[in-house]
Design a protein around this motif. Structure first.
Motif, short mmCIF file in Angstrom:
data_model
loop_
_atom_site.label_atom_id
_atom_site.label_comp_id
_atom_site.label_asym_id
_atom_site.label_seq_id
_atom_site.Cartn_x
_atom_site.Cartn_y
_atom_site.Cartn_z
N LEU A 5 2.42 1.65 -3.48
CA LEU A 5 1.44 2.07 -4.48
C LEU A 5 0.96 3.50 -4.28
O LEU A 5 0.50 4.15 -5.24
N ALA A 6 1.06 4.02 -3.06
CA ALA A 6 0.55 5.36 -2.75
C ALA A 6 1.28 6.46 -3.51
O ALA A 6 0.77 7.58 -3.59
N ALA A 9 0.84 -1.21 0.00
CA ALA A 9 0.00 0.00 0.00
C ALA A 9 0.87 1.25 0.00
O ALA A 9 0.59 2.21 -0.75
N ASP A 10 1.90 1.26 0.82
CA ASP A 10 2.80 2.44 0.87
C ASP A 10 3.49 2.65 -0.47
O ASP A 10 3.64 3.78 -0.94
N ARG A 20 -3.91 -2.19 1.95
CA ARG A 20 -3.33 -2.16 3.31
C ARG A 20 -4.10 -3.05 4.28
O ARG A 20 -3.53 -3.69 5.15
N THR A 47 -5.32 2.16 -2.26
CA THR A 47 -4.29 1.67 -1.35
C THR A 47 -4.81 1.16 -0.01
O THR A 47 -4.23 0.22 0.55
#
Length: 193
Positions: free
Chosen positions: A93-94, A90-91, A106, A102
């Protein structure tokens, strides 16, 4: 910028396509599908369910944190440790996608832990490999943890992604390739300076 995060020609979709074609061909933790096959199946299941674009993208990209050569560094899951792939993915892709994509990524591991508590019988639906990773990831939530999870923004979307995640392990499953999802992902990219 770290070389591992550079995108071909500055294009994050080209990097994602390369990951699906390269690292994605690797075995998926004891499942009978590859990592890319699993993720493509999850995206296709979300699309077939008529999910909004952001959830199709989240389903497609939910396990990007397992791509340890580019995203996470090394594969801790094989060592019996939680690699926190949901958070790392998630981090990562953010940098290109907003929280509607995201946050379900996460929270998809937490959603598995939640469903094992909230729905009697859900644990019995998990594959053998998923039961193993559940133990590594902290096991089923306590009732208090489950209530806290339900209150999180994006929890319902994460549960939807988790359901497609578990169903996306069919060794005979036929899916579109990554190129099929490129226009959908392009429409969700954050504006760049």
């Amino acid at each position: 910028m770290n070389a591992a995060f550079r995108t071909p020609d500055g294009d994050p979709l080209a990097l994602l396509a390369a990951l699906f074609a390269g690292e994605g061909a690797a075995e998926y933790f004891g499942e009978e599908v590859t990592q890319a096959g699993h993720m493509l199946q999850a995206g296709a299941l979300a699309e077939a369910a008529g999910a909004p674009d952001h959830l199709v993208a989240a389903a497609l990209l939910h396990d990007i944190g397992h791509f340890h050569g580019t995203v996470t560094g090394r594969d801790l899951m094989e060592e019996g440790l939680d690699n926190r792939h949901s958070h790392t993915g998630a981090d990562w892709l953010a940098r290109w996608f907003g929280p509607e994509v995201t946050e379900p990524v996460r929270l998809h591991v937490a959603a598995k832990r939640y469903l094992c508590t909230a729905e009697p019988g859900y644990l019995g639906l998990l594959s053998e490999a998923s039961v193993h990773t559940l133990r590594v990831q902290g096991g089923p939530m306590t009732p208090r943890q489950a209530r806290a999870f339900e209150a999180l923004p994006g929890a319902a979307d994460a549960v939807a992604v988790r359901r497609w995640d578990e169903r996306a392990k069919d060794p005979l499953g036929v899916t579109p390739d990554f190129a099929h999802f490129r226009p959908l992902l392009a429409g969700l990219l954050l504006a760049r300076d």
